[in-house]
Design a protein around this motif. Structure first.
Motif, PDB file in Angstrom:
ATOM      1  N   SER A 194       0.859  -1.389  10.870  1.00 27.68           N
ATOM      2  CA  SER A 194       0.694  -0.288   9.771  1.00 27.68           C
ATOM      3  C   SER A 194      -0.376  -0.565   8.847  1.00 27.68           C
ATOM      4  O   SER A 194      -0.908  -1.595   8.576  1.00 27.68           O
ATOM      5  N   ARG A 195      -1.059   0.516   8.162  1.00 26.18           N
ATOM      6  CA  ARG A 195      -2.084   0.330   7.367  1.00 26.18           C
ATOM      7  C   ARG A 195      -1.788   1.007   6.164  1.00 26.18           C
ATOM      8  O   ARG A 195      -1.272   2.250   6.098  1.00 26.18           O
ATOM      9  N   LEU A 196      -2.066   0.168   4.806  1.00 30.18           N
ATOM     10  CA  LEU A 196      -1.898   0.703   3.714  1.00 30.18           C
ATOM     11  C   LEU A 196      -3.250   0.963   2.775  1.00 30.18           C
ATOM     12  O   LEU A 196      -3.867  -0.181   2.642  1.00 30.18           O
ATOM     13  N   LEU A 197      -3.691   2.042   2.514  1.00 28.00           N
ATOM     14  CA  LEU A 197      -4.926   2.262   1.888  1.00 28.00           C
ATOM     15  C   LEU A 197      -4.908   2.306   0.199  1.00 28.00           C
ATOM     16  O   LEU A 197      -4.018   3.314  -0.376  1.00 28.00           O
ATOM     17  N   ILE A 198      -5.392   1.595  -0.801  1.00 28.17           N
ATOM     18  CA  ILE A 198      -5.166   1.514  -2.158  1.00 28.17           C
ATOM     19  C   ILE A 198      -6.644   2.047  -2.408  1.00 28.17           C
ATOM     20  O   ILE A 198      -7.820   1.416  -2.181  1.00 28.17           O
ATOM     21  N   GLU A 199      -6.987   3.185  -3.183  1.00 26.94           N
ATOM     22  CA  GLU A 199      -8.235   3.818  -3.235  1.00 26.94           C
ATOM     23  C   GLU A 199      -8.361   4.532  -4.711  1.00 26.94           C
ATOM     24  O   GLU A 199      -7.362   4.784  -5.453  1.00 26.94           O
ATOM     25  N   ASN A 200      -9.626   4.714  -5.063  1.00 24.59           N
ATOM     26  CA  ASN A 200      -9.950   5.284  -6.163  1.00 24.59           C
ATOM     27  C   ASN A 200      -9.927   4.363  -7.511  1.00 24.59           C
ATOM     28  O   ASN A 200      -9.513   4.780  -8.636  1.00 24.59           O
ATOM     29  N   ALA A 201      -9.587   2.995  -7.255  1.00 26.73           N
ATOM     30  CA  ALA A 201      -9.633   2.041  -8.442  1.00 26.73           C
ATOM     31  C   ALA A 201     -11.040   2.177  -9.326  1.00 26.73           C
ATOM     32  O   ALA A 201     -11.899   2.254  -8.932  1.00 26.73           O
ATOM     33  N   GLU A 202     -10.565   2.120 -10.704  1.00 30.62           N
ATOM     34  CA  GLU A 202     -11.789   1.962 -11.681  1.00 30.62           C
ATOM     35  C   GLU A 202     -12.610   1.017 -11.351  1.00 30.62           C
ATOM     36  O   GLU A 202     -13.800   0.937 -11.388  1.00 30.62           O
ATOM     37  N   VAL A 203     -12.114  -0.450 -11.326  1.00 31.38           N
ATOM     38  CA  VAL A 203     -12.951  -1.523 -10.780  1.00 31.38           C
ATOM     39  C   VAL A 203     -11.834  -2.401  -9.916  1.00 31.38           C
ATOM     40  O   VAL A 203     -10.819  -2.363 -10.070  1.00 31.38           O
ATOM     41  N   LEU A 204     -12.747  -2.900  -8.652  1.00 31.99           N
ATOM     42  CA  LEU A 204     -12.086  -3.747  -7.950  1.00 31.99           C
ATOM     43  C   LEU A 204     -12.521  -5.065  -7.952  1.00 31.99           C
ATOM     44  O   LEU A 204     -13.633  -5.210  -7.856  1.00 31.99           O
ATOM     45  N   VAL A 205     -11.589  -6.063  -8.622  1.00 34.90           N
ATOM     46  CA  VAL A 205     -12.255  -7.457  -9.023  1.00 34.90           C
ATOM     47  C   VAL A 205     -11.876  -8.087  -7.519  1.00 34.90           C
ATOM     48  O   VAL A 205     -10.801  -8.325  -7.391  1.00 34.90           O
ATOM     49  N   THR A 206     -12.724  -8.533  -6.761  1.00 34.91           N
ATOM     50  CA  THR A 206     -12.543  -9.314  -5.568  1.00 34.91           C
ATOM     51  C   THR A 206     -12.218 -10.939  -5.750  1.00 34.91           C
ATOM     52  O   THR A 206     -11.480 -11.251  -4.783  1.00 34.91           O
ATOM     53  N   MET A 207     -12.912 -11.591  -6.574  1.00 35.51           N
ATOM     54  CA  MET A 207     -12.835 -12.808  -6.853  1.00 35.51           C
ATOM     55  C   MET A 207     -13.527 -13.503  -5.629  1.00 35.51           C
ATOM     56  O   MET A 207     -13.029 -14.848  -5.345  1.00 35.51           O
ATOM     57  N   ASP A 208     -14.143 -12.923  -4.846  1.00 33.65           N
ATOM     58  CA  ASP A 208     -14.985 -13.659  -3.501  1.00 33.65           C
ATOM     59  C   ASP A 208     -16.056 -14.629  -4.396  1.00 33.65           C
ATOM     60  O   ASP A 208     -16.102 -14.528  -5.471  1.00 33.65           O
ATOM     61  N   SER A 209     -16.684 -15.088  -3.227  1.00 39.51           N
ATOM     62  CA  SER A 209     -17.676 -16.161  -3.601  1.00 39.51           C
ATOM     63  C   SER A 209     -18.776 -15.619  -4.465  1.00 39.51           C
ATOM     64  O   SER A 209     -19.548 -16.109  -5.227  1.00 39.51           O
TER      65      SER A 209
END
Length: 478
Positions: free
Chosen positions: A2-17
């Protein structure tokens, strides 16, 4: 699948490298892992090109998405005794002496109900992973009781089997009545590892072993516990350390060493060890923490309310020490608000401490958020949580930033999560499953839980009063 999509966020904070922050962000999860993330328009375009459609979409307009927060140190049972001693200004040792007789009346149901309530409050604040330190097991209580609560709520859990064996008759702080025989402690540690510990990637439950403190267990138990843990992959070691000046003095008088050198002499340093508090290390001890890759859990509110001091988090980070955040026991904080704890950490480092000037640029909002996400993941030895990246655990939180608390904060909405008043999670996904929607925990009757919890709390306090607890129960209003 199953797939869940969360979209249209004002900002997505990844905390990636690269510490990417993506405007109009979206995250696609497949089962319990993150599959794709990026700009909402572009991600939907990719899905259309591949002929894929999510099974469910959640519109996060008006929200900031962040990795699930990680709480590295807690005592869930202490929700039962909030406000006792803290309002009157008790310091750590006096506060503990006052509360031990009340905690001695807990049973399995009290542990279970307090864990449900404490975990629910933490989840509402944005916590998706929680480490708890349970070191009292009166009246048939077991670690199993809080594990049951965590499984029911769906939180990623790191319970630690704590212990106390050095009672007052042997020169320790706790009364003998709340201490256990060391052979029983070690046998139960083996039991909970065998029954519950899952070292696999994306694990929902990992066990740690956690003798309570240098003033409540023997050196022999510390050594045997470390040896036992290291026979089992992924079982980590945890204890309180260097929390107060009194503790430093106790270790010097009893063992001829300060707390951290004492721990090192027992084999209690390394990348599988993390210490709660570490308020009073000296420069050499900060270097030792970094060199051994021993972790630290900073608990600012608890350290403030018990007047323990200000941990030198800035210096420890600059020296490469792994540091995460903990709300700590609800009775030495009186709250379970992890986003608020990150804010408190930011403010406290800016204030400074004796010998250091106050500086507003000493600790940024984003650095505080990093402590609560990547920092906590590192302290718990996990590389599968703490950031939003393809292949990592599907743990994330959405906070609404279109309400009164964030009005006027559009110039830097990410920083506003920390500089403005803390808000609760609007959405929380743990292991790919929504556990909070529209600000409410799915399937939980919270008012009924609060009522159950308060009944347990009243039972304990009244029971202690009836037994004639001599440790200033005039501070408790029944």
């Amino acid at each position: 699948m199953s797939r869940l999509l969360i979209e249209n966020a004002e900002v997505l904070v990844t905390m990636d490298s690269a510490r990417r922050e993506i405007e109009n962000g979206a995250v696609l999860m497949r089962d319990n892992v993150i599959e794709m993330l990026g700009d909402s328009v572009e991600l939907n375009r990719q899905l259309d090109a591949q002929g894929l459609q999510p099974d469910r979409r959640i519109d996060a307009r008006g929200c900031i998405l962040v990795p699930g927060l990680v709480n590295c140190h807690h005592h869930l049972y202490q929700t039962l005794t909030r406000g006792i001693g803290t309002g009157a200004g008790k310091s750590l040792f006096d506060w503990l002496r006052m509360l031990y007789p009340i905690w001695a009346l807990m049973d399995a149901e009290a542990i279970y109900i307090s864990a449900r309530l404490g975990l629910a409050e933490l989840m509402l604040s944005g916590a998706t992973t929680v480490a708890d330190h349970l070191y009292l097991f009166p009246n048939g209580a077991r670690l199993d009781d809080e594990i049951r609560a965590a499984r029911e709520l769906g939180v990623r859990f790191h319970p630690t089997r704590g212990s106390m064996s050095l009672g007052q008759s042997l020169g320790g702080l706790p009364p003998d009545s709340v201490c256990e025989d060391e052979s029983h402690i070690l046998a139960d540690c083996e039991r909970v590892i065998a029954e519950f510990h899952d070292p696999a990637p994306l694990s929902m439950l990992r066990i740690g072993l956690a003798p309570c403190s240098p003033f409540s267990v023997t050196p022999e138990l510390m050594r045997k516990t470390a040896a036992l843990a290291r026979r089992h992959p992924g079982v980590r070691l945890h204890t309180h350390l260097a929390e107060t000046i009194d503790e430093n003095r106790f270790c010097e008088e009893q063992f001829g060493m300060r707390p951290l050198p004492y721990m090192q002499s027992l084999g209690w340093t390394g990348d599988d060890v993390w210490f709660a508090h570490m308020v009073h290390p000296n420069a050499a001890e900060i270097d030792l923490l970094a060199a051994t890759q021993s972790g630290v859990c900073h608990c600012p509110s608890s350290n403030m309310i018990l007047a323990s001091g200000i941990a030198p988090v800035r210096e420890m980070r600059e020296h490469g020490v792994r540091i995460g955040l903990g709300v700590d026991g609800s009775a030495s904080n009186d709250a379970n608000q992890l986003l608020g704890e990150a804010r408190q950490a930011m403010l406290l480092q800016r204030v400074g401490w004796p010998g250091f000037e106050s500086r507003a640029d000493r600790f940024s909002a984003r650095e505080a958020l990093e402590l609560a996400t990547l920092g906590g993941a590192a302290v718990l030895g996990r590389d599968d949580i703490g950031s939003l990246e393809a292949g990592k655990a599907a743990d994330l939180v959405a906070y609404r930033v279109d309400g009164i608390e964030h009005a006027g904060a559009g110039g830097d909405r990410v920083a506003g999560l920390l500089t403005c008043a803390p808000v609760n999670a609007w959405l929380s996904v743990i292991n790919g499953q929504p556990v909070i929607e529209q600000g409410e925990i799915c399937g939980l009757d919270l008012p009924a839980l609060v009522q159950q919890h308060n009944a347990q709390s009243a039972r304990l306090v009244q029971g202690a009063a009836q037994q004639g607890n001599r440790h200033d129960l005039s501070l408790i209003h029944i």
